[in-house]
Design an enzyme around this catalytic site. Structure first.
Site, mmCIF file in Angstrom:
data_model
loop_
_atom_site.group_PDB
_atom_site.id
_atom_site.type_symbol
_atom_site.label_atom_id
_atom_site.label_comp_id
_atom_site.label_asym_id
_atom_site.label_seq_id
_atom_site.Cartn_x
_atom_site.Cartn_y
_atom_site.Cartn_z
ATOM 1 N N THR A 114 0.814 -1.215 0.000
ATOM 2 C CA THR A 114 0.000 0.000 0.000
ATOM 3 C C THR A 114 0.844 1.260 0.000
ATOM 4 O O THR A 114 0.497 2.249 -0.642
ATOM 5 C CB THR A 114 -0.939 0.003 1.223
ATOM 6 O OG1 THR A 114 -1.832 -1.108 1.122
ATOM 7 C CG2 THR A 114 -1.736 1.293 1.301
ATOM 8 N N SER B 160 1.187 -7.298 -1.116
ATOM 9 C CA SER B 160 1.748 -8.313 -0.217
ATOM 10 C C SER B 160 0.900 -9.569 -0.137
ATOM 11 O O SER B 160 1.369 -10.604 0.340
ATOM 12 C CB SER B 160 1.971 -7.740 1.180
ATOM 13 O OG SER B 160 0.749 -7.512 1.858
ATOM 14 N N THR C 41 1.001 -4.350 4.221
ATOM 15 C CA THR C 41 0.678 -4.717 5.600
ATOM 16 C C THR C 41 0.001 -6.075 5.724
ATOM 17 O O THR C 41 0.053 -6.697 6.791
ATOM 18 C CB THR C 41 -0.241 -3.663 6.247
ATOM 19 O OG1 THR C 41 -1.454 -3.566 5.502
ATOM 20 C CG2 THR C 41 0.445 -2.310 6.296
ATOM 21 N N ASP C 42 -0.643 -6.559 4.658
ATOM 22 C CA ASP C 42 -1.463 -7.764 4.801
ATOM 23 C C ASP C 42 -0.651 -8.989 5.218
ATOM 24 O O ASP C 42 -1.121 -9.811 6.012
ATOM 25 C CB ASP C 42 -2.212 -8.062 3.500
ATOM 26 C CG ASP C 42 -3.346 -7.070 3.264
ATOM 27 O OD1 ASP C 42 -3.655 -6.291 4.188
ATOM 28 O OD2 ASP C 42 -3.928 -7.074 2.163
#
Length: 333
Positions: A12, A54, A85-86
């Site tokens: 992101t 990710s 972040t995932d």
């Protein structure tokens, strides 16, 4: 002035609107251009290692990240990886196993909003990551996010949108960063001058996670035996198996073990871990079978550690010894 290498992997933080949703498109050099104050902290160089959402990052990419750091380890004083972040917590845990006992900091960060937006957390997260990487007492793999410094094996994403997305599970945060000041809660690891980390270059990706729900049958576990080398069974509470040591799940587990496969039991509950010895449905199962228990490891740590262990050996006694050998405070039992 310390030399820090930034490795950009997408996520992101580097995303732009594609017309079909956000997609990584911002380069490593462009990322740095949004945070010019980093140049006052260190001499920074950047490479675009990959540019992926990710969700698409897995074991082969973790090995690529570790190899990139290994190839340049002697040239820099620390490393910052930008990441989505995932799956960031998985990557942080995986790199903790692939690069062990690093006297130099390896910092992973990202953001909940793109760095090109006005109301983003990206610029502060990126600046704080370099601030932490430049500190001479920083070592090993850490995740820096929303002013928190979390050990690589203890991080978990708990919120999908909020800036305070990550928590340190069942272990204190290593430090916080407030108003540009690093405040340590844990004493840094002491390393001998000139010490080198231990790098690893293999992982076994055939690891299955099976989360149990009430009333679920054992057919899936039995049928997937030939496709995987190991299974993590996420059960209820402190840990038990439906049907106990004589039920359908126990029979399926016995088939896995007879085939030389690895089984790890863990809880679905986010905090405080498992203890299969408490209830009969857990104690009898653990006594009857050669199972391993994740105790208070995070799912991310348990999964990636199992991949790392099985990448080194498939001998049951060695698998058990390596799985329970603490790395970055990942298991406390």
């Amino acid at each position: 002035m310390r030399r820090i290498l930034m490795l950009a992997t997408g996520g992101t933080i580097a995303s732009k609107e594609s017309g079909h949703g956000l997609s990584p498109a911002i380069t490593s050099e462009e990322l740095l251009g949004y945070v010019p104050a980093v140049g006052e902290l260190c001499r920074v160089e950047a490479i675009q290692l990959m540019n992926l959402d990710s969700t698409n990052i897995g074991p082969s990419h973790w090995l690529e990240m570790a190899a990139a750091i290994r190839a340049r380890y002697g040239e820099y004083d620390g490393f910052v990886l930008t990441h989505g972040t995932d799956t960031m917590a998985y990557t942080a845990a995986a790199l903790s196993y692939l690069i062990q006992d690093s006297p130099k900091p390896i910092v992973i960060t990202g953001s909940q909003k793109s760095i090109c937006l006005h109301d983003t957390d990206a610029r502060m997260n990126l600046y704080n990551s370099f601030l932490y990487a430049c500190d001479r007492d920083s070592h090993d793999v850490s995740l820096v996010f929303d002013g928190k410094v979390i050990l690589g094996t203890r991080a978990r994403k708990e919120r999908t949108k909020s800036f305070n997305a990550f928590s340190s599970v069942d272990y204190p945060e290593a430090a916080v960063i407030r108003d540009g000041k690093l405040i340590r809660y844990l004493a840094p690891t002491a390393y001998a001058y000139g010490a080198e980390p231990v790098f690893y270059s293999s992982m076994e990706d055939r690891v299955l996670l099976l989360t149990l729900i009430p009333g679920m049958g054992a057919e899936a576990l039995r049928q997937l035996k030939n496709s995987y080398q190991a299974v993590i069974l996420q059960s209820f509470g402190v840990g038990g198996l439906p049907g106990g040591s004589g039920g359908a799940f126990a029979q399926a587990m016995e088939e896995w073990l007879e085939a030389g496969k690895t089984i790890v039991m863990m809880t679905q509950v986010p905090y405080e871990g498992s203890d299969m010895a408490v209830y009969q449905v857990g104690q009898q199962v653990k006594e009857k079978f050669q199972l391993m228990e994740a105790y208070n490891m995070t799912l991310e740590a348990a999964a990636t550690k199992l991949m790392w262990v099985l990448g080194q050996t498939n001998r049951p006694e060695q698998v058990r010894e390596l799985f329970y050998r603490p790395v970055q405070h990942d298991v406390i039992c």
